[in-house]
Design a protein around this motif. Structure first.
Motif, PDB file in Angstrom:
ATOM      1  N   ARG A  31       0.836  -1.214   0.000  1.00  0.00           N
ATOM      2  CA  ARG A  31       0.000   0.000   0.000  1.00  0.00           C
ATOM      3  C   ARG A  31       0.865   1.255   0.000  1.00  0.00           C
ATOM      4  NH1 ARG A  31      -3.162  -2.585   4.707  1.00  0.00           N
ATOM      5  NH2 ARG A  31      -4.725  -3.812   3.634  1.00  0.00           N
ATOM      6  N   ILE A  32       1.909   1.251   0.806  1.00  0.00           N
ATOM      7  CA  ILE A  32       2.800   2.418   0.866  1.00  0.00           C
ATOM      8  C   ILE A  32       3.501   2.626  -0.466  1.00  0.00           C
ATOM      9  CG2 ILE A  32       4.899   3.332   1.951  1.00  0.00           C
ATOM     10  CD1 ILE A  32       3.928   1.881   4.551  1.00  0.00           C
ATOM     11  N   ARG A  33       3.966   1.540  -1.074  1.00  0.00           N
ATOM     12  CA  ARG A  33       4.630   1.666  -2.380  1.00  0.00           C
ATOM     13  C   ARG A  33       3.694   2.300  -3.411  1.00  0.00           C
ATOM     14  NH1 ARG A  33       6.597  -3.568  -0.720  1.00  0.00           N
ATOM     15  NH2 ARG A  33       8.836  -3.414  -0.345  1.00  0.00           N
ATOM     16  N   GLY A  34       2.396   1.991  -3.297  1.00  0.00           N
ATOM     17  CA  GLY A  34       1.417   2.564  -4.215  1.00  0.00           C
ATOM     18  C   GLY A  34       1.259   4.072  -4.068  1.00  0.00           C
ATOM     19  N   VAL A  35       1.629   4.601  -2.926  1.00  0.00           N
ATOM     20  CA  VAL A  35       1.514   6.033  -2.661  1.00  0.00           C
ATOM     21  C   VAL A  35       2.756   6.791  -3.123  1.00  0.00           C
ATOM     22  CG1 VAL A  35       1.359   7.723  -0.765  1.00  0.00           C
ATOM     23  CG2 VAL A  35      -0.003   5.642  -0.686  1.00  0.00           C
ATOM     24  N   GLN A  47      10.913   8.235  -4.752  1.00  0.00           N
ATOM     25  CA  GLN A  47      10.802   7.810  -3.358  1.00  0.00           C
ATOM     26  C   GLN A  47      10.954   6.305  -3.184  1.00  0.00           C
ATOM     27  OE1 GLN A  47       6.937   9.554  -2.905  1.00  0.00           O
ATOM     28  NE2 GLN A  47       7.729  11.197  -1.580  1.00  0.00           N
ATOM     29  N   GLN A  48      10.683   5.539  -4.229  1.00  0.00           N
ATOM     30  CA  GLN A  48      10.719   4.074  -4.135  1.00  0.00           C
ATOM     31  C   GLN A  48      12.055   3.542  -3.624  1.00  0.00           C
ATOM     32  OE1 GLN A  48       8.258   1.795  -4.638  1.00  0.00           O
ATOM     33  NE2 GLN A  48       6.687   3.274  -5.220  1.00  0.00           N
ATOM     34  N   ARG A  57      14.403   4.992  -1.917  1.00  0.00           N
ATOM     35  CA  ARG A  57      14.624   5.423  -0.535  1.00  0.00           C
ATOM     36  C   ARG A  57      13.751   4.604   0.418  1.00  0.00           C
ATOM     37  NH1 ARG A  57      14.935  10.940  -2.915  1.00  0.00           N
ATOM     38  NH2 ARG A  57      12.718  11.125  -2.490  1.00  0.00           N
ATOM     39  N   PHE A  58      12.543   4.277  -0.019  1.00  0.00           N
ATOM     40  CA  PHE A  58      11.664   3.447   0.802  1.00  0.00           C
ATOM     41  C   PHE A  58      12.260   2.055   0.972  1.00  0.00           C
ATOM     42  CE2 PHE A  58       7.999   0.476   1.133  1.00  0.00           C
ATOM     43  CZ  PHE A  58       7.545   0.865   2.383  1.00  0.00           C
ATOM     44  N   GLU A  59      12.779   1.488  -0.105  1.00  0.00           N
ATOM     45  CA  GLU A  59      13.377   0.149  -0.026  1.00  0.00           C
ATOM     46  C   GLU A  59      14.579   0.149   0.915  1.00  0.00           C
ATOM     47  OE1 GLU A  59      11.757  -2.403  -1.111  1.00  0.00           O
ATOM     48  OE2 GLU A  59      10.292  -1.105  -2.091  1.00  0.00           O
ATOM     49  N   ALA A  60      15.389   1.203   0.873  1.00  0.00           N
ATOM     50  CA  ALA A  60      16.534   1.305   1.787  1.00  0.00           C
ATOM     51  C   ALA A  60      16.047   1.442   3.229  1.00  0.00           C
ATOM     52  CB  ALA A  60      17.411   2.497   1.407  1.00  0.00           C
ATOM     53  N   PHE A  61      14.994   2.230   3.422  1.00  0.00           N
ATOM     54  CA  PHE A  61      14.410   2.401   4.754  1.00  0.00           C
ATOM     55  C   PHE A  61      13.913   1.056   5.289  1.00  0.00           C
ATOM     56  CE2 PHE A  61      10.512   2.824   7.222  1.00  0.00           C
ATOM     57  CZ  PHE A  61      10.945   3.598   8.286  1.00  0.00           C
TER      58      PHE A  61
END
Length: 134
Positions: free
Chosen positions: A101-105, A110-111, A113-117
């Motif tokens: 769901r977060i990836r969809g937003v 940002q993708q 950085r999200f994966e690293a997070f």
């Protein structure tokens, strides 16, 4: 030379500012300690040493009862660990749905950085879980 009134006024201001700073530092320390306690409770960390100490004081445990108490706490710990292992797949499923769901937003920038997070977050969680199992 500075007038006496000005000196008194400056002294009053300095004392007031020092008091304010001391109060702010005290409040910050108090809040951080309280926040750490609330967070520990929220994430389910069990402080066995504190529990045994407070229980010993509250019910006046005798030294000969300590062995049985420790045995009961060890058994309970194993039961909680078994329950955690059994439910872990369900928690992981919910976690992965939330991440989708977060990836969809997120946008394309940002993708990564999200994966690293997520990678850092998972490593920290695994380290915490490993520490909790010891």
């Amino acid at each position: 030379m500075i007038e006496t009134r000005t000196k008194v006024g400056l002294a009053f201001l300095v004392v007031f500012l020092l008091g304010f700073a001391a109060g702010a530092l005290s409040w910050s320390a108090y809040y951080r300690r309280g926040e750490a306690m609330r967070q520990a409770i929220w994430i389910g960390k069990f402080n066995r040493e504190r529990y045994v100490r407070e229980l010993t004081e509250a019910v006046r445990l005798q030294s000969e009862q300590m062995g049985a108490l420790n045995g009961a706490l060890d058994e309970t710990r194993e039961e909680f660990l078994a329950l955690r292992r059994r439910l872990q797949p369900q928690f992981e499923e919910v976690r992965q749905r939330a991440r989708r769901r977060i990836r969809g937003v997120l946008n394309a920038d940002q993708q990564p950085r999200f994966e690293a997070f997520i990678k850092r977050w998972d490593e920290a969680r695994r380290a915490e879980e490993a520490a909790a199992q010891r």
